[in-house]
Design an enzyme around this catalytic site. Sequence first.
Site, PDB file in Angstrom:
ATOM      1  N   CYS A  33       0.828  -1.206   0.000  1.00  0.00           N
ATOM      2  CA  CYS A  33       0.000   0.000   0.000  1.00  0.00           C
ATOM      3  C   CYS A  33       0.870   1.268   0.000  1.00  0.00           C
ATOM      4  O   CYS A  33       1.493   1.570  -1.007  1.00  0.00           O
ATOM      5  CB  CYS A  33      -0.974  -0.038   1.169  1.00  0.00           C
ATOM      6  SG  CYS A  33      -2.375   1.095   0.963  1.00  0.00           S
ATOM      7  N   HIS A  87      -3.872  -5.317  -0.052  1.00  0.00           N
ATOM      8  CA  HIS A  87      -3.436  -5.844   1.248  1.00  0.00           C
ATOM      9  C   HIS A  87      -3.435  -7.378   1.230  1.00  0.00           C
ATOM     10  O   HIS A  87      -4.467  -8.001   1.458  1.00  0.00           O
ATOM     11  CB  HIS A  87      -4.366  -5.346   2.358  1.00  0.00           C
ATOM     12  CG  HIS A  87      -4.158  -3.910   2.694  1.00  0.00           C
ATOM     13  ND1 HIS A  87      -3.271  -3.484   3.664  1.00  0.00           N
ATOM     14  CD2 HIS A  87      -4.700  -2.791   2.175  1.00  0.00           C
ATOM     15  CE1 HIS A  87      -3.290  -2.168   3.729  1.00  0.00           C
ATOM     16  NE2 HIS A  87      -4.148  -1.719   2.833  1.00  0.00           N
ATOM     17  N   GLU A  92      -2.231  -9.282   3.444  1.00  0.00           N
ATOM     18  CA  GLU A  92      -2.513  -9.797   4.791  1.00  0.00           C
ATOM     19  C   GLU A  92      -4.012  -9.850   5.051  1.00  0.00           C
ATOM     20  O   GLU A  92      -4.487 -10.626   5.874  1.00  0.00           O
ATOM     21  CB  GLU A  92      -1.800  -8.953   5.844  1.00  0.00           C
ATOM     22  CG  GLU A  92      -2.489  -7.677   6.262  1.00  0.00           C
ATOM     23  CD  GLU A  92      -2.383  -6.563   5.226  1.00  0.00           C
ATOM     24  OE1 GLU A  92      -3.004  -5.512   5.441  1.00  0.00           O
ATOM     25  OE2 GLU A  92      -1.679  -6.743   4.207  1.00  0.00           O
TER      26      GLU A  92
END
Length: 372
Positions: free
Chosen positions: A258, A343, A345
Amino acid sequence: MSYYKRDKRAWLVLSDGSVFEGYNFGCEGTTIGEIVFTTGMTGYQEVLTDPSYYGQIVLQTYPLIGNYGINSDDMESERSWINGYITKEWCEEPSNFRNTHNINEFMIEQDKIGIWDVDTRAITRVIREHGTMNGAITTEDIETTKAALMEKIREFKIVDPVQAVTRKNKGWYYSQVNRANHVALIDYGYKHNILRMLLRLGCNVTVMPANTTIDEIRMLNPDGIMLSNGPGDPAENVKIIENLKDFIKYGKPIFGICLGHQLLALAMGGATYKLKYGHRGMNQPVKDLTRDRVFITSQNHGYAVVPESIAKDVGKVTHINLNDGTCEGVEYPAIHAFTVQFHPEASAGPNDTGYLFEQFTDLMERGQQGCL
């Protein structure tokens, strides 16, 4: 600020003069911020505690928020960073075995102002048509305060957001399954699940402040460097970008997510620009050009990398957004670095792109064997 009353009126005022009347939840008072919307059906606690939302008033497009409550496990940082919260409805009696309190109680605990029972679809259409804009939530009498409030709304600017959210000192975290990889995680406003993913893969992690210098990195001698997510305009972080140029020369593998993706692009001579209303939610389709596969991703950003600004002999675009064609990933083979805008994660959200963390650990292990 005072505490919540179920029938307390509240108003949302946009910088174009639009006013939406609803009810207050969380704390009472007035708050000003940049209005953005996010499209996730779940993951509201992750939104509330994601440092990337620093200085923003967040609108949830999904109508019912809070039905599974709040718990200590789903925090993405130690506190909430939003300036305000907008929902169509919120659930007063959530049901979940992990629930400890409802979203209104959390908002009061975090000293945040919210508004509900407004037309969130209409507000979203305004932002989509005109772009991200400033606004305010207030429980004060709008008839007597609007003129002064409008002036404050138009003057509002998010200042030094990375410096506001980054940690001030190093933190050490040790994996229970040690693969001997040591990662320096640079905290531009990192989500806790980035740390959890690295620990799960056997990495020991040192979380470092945003202004970490190359001398501090050399003293740490990590196997790789992780550049985290974070808030704000990437181009404003002039000193951080200069530090990244030194990190690049250091020669260890780098993985950026990001804001980290945008900052490395700037350090490599690229450019960024502000999107009209950004990408926020967990339903963004991204094509991995290397694997010729499409993934649904979780995203939260208002800026993007200009793909043409990355010289062909410096890096190559590896991922694109299928909604608008924006750059979603870049690989820099000569410096053993890669970055993504989304993202991987993904907490909460799809986790199909978790393989990128394994790609990072593989790069570090190859470096330890002298194979980079």
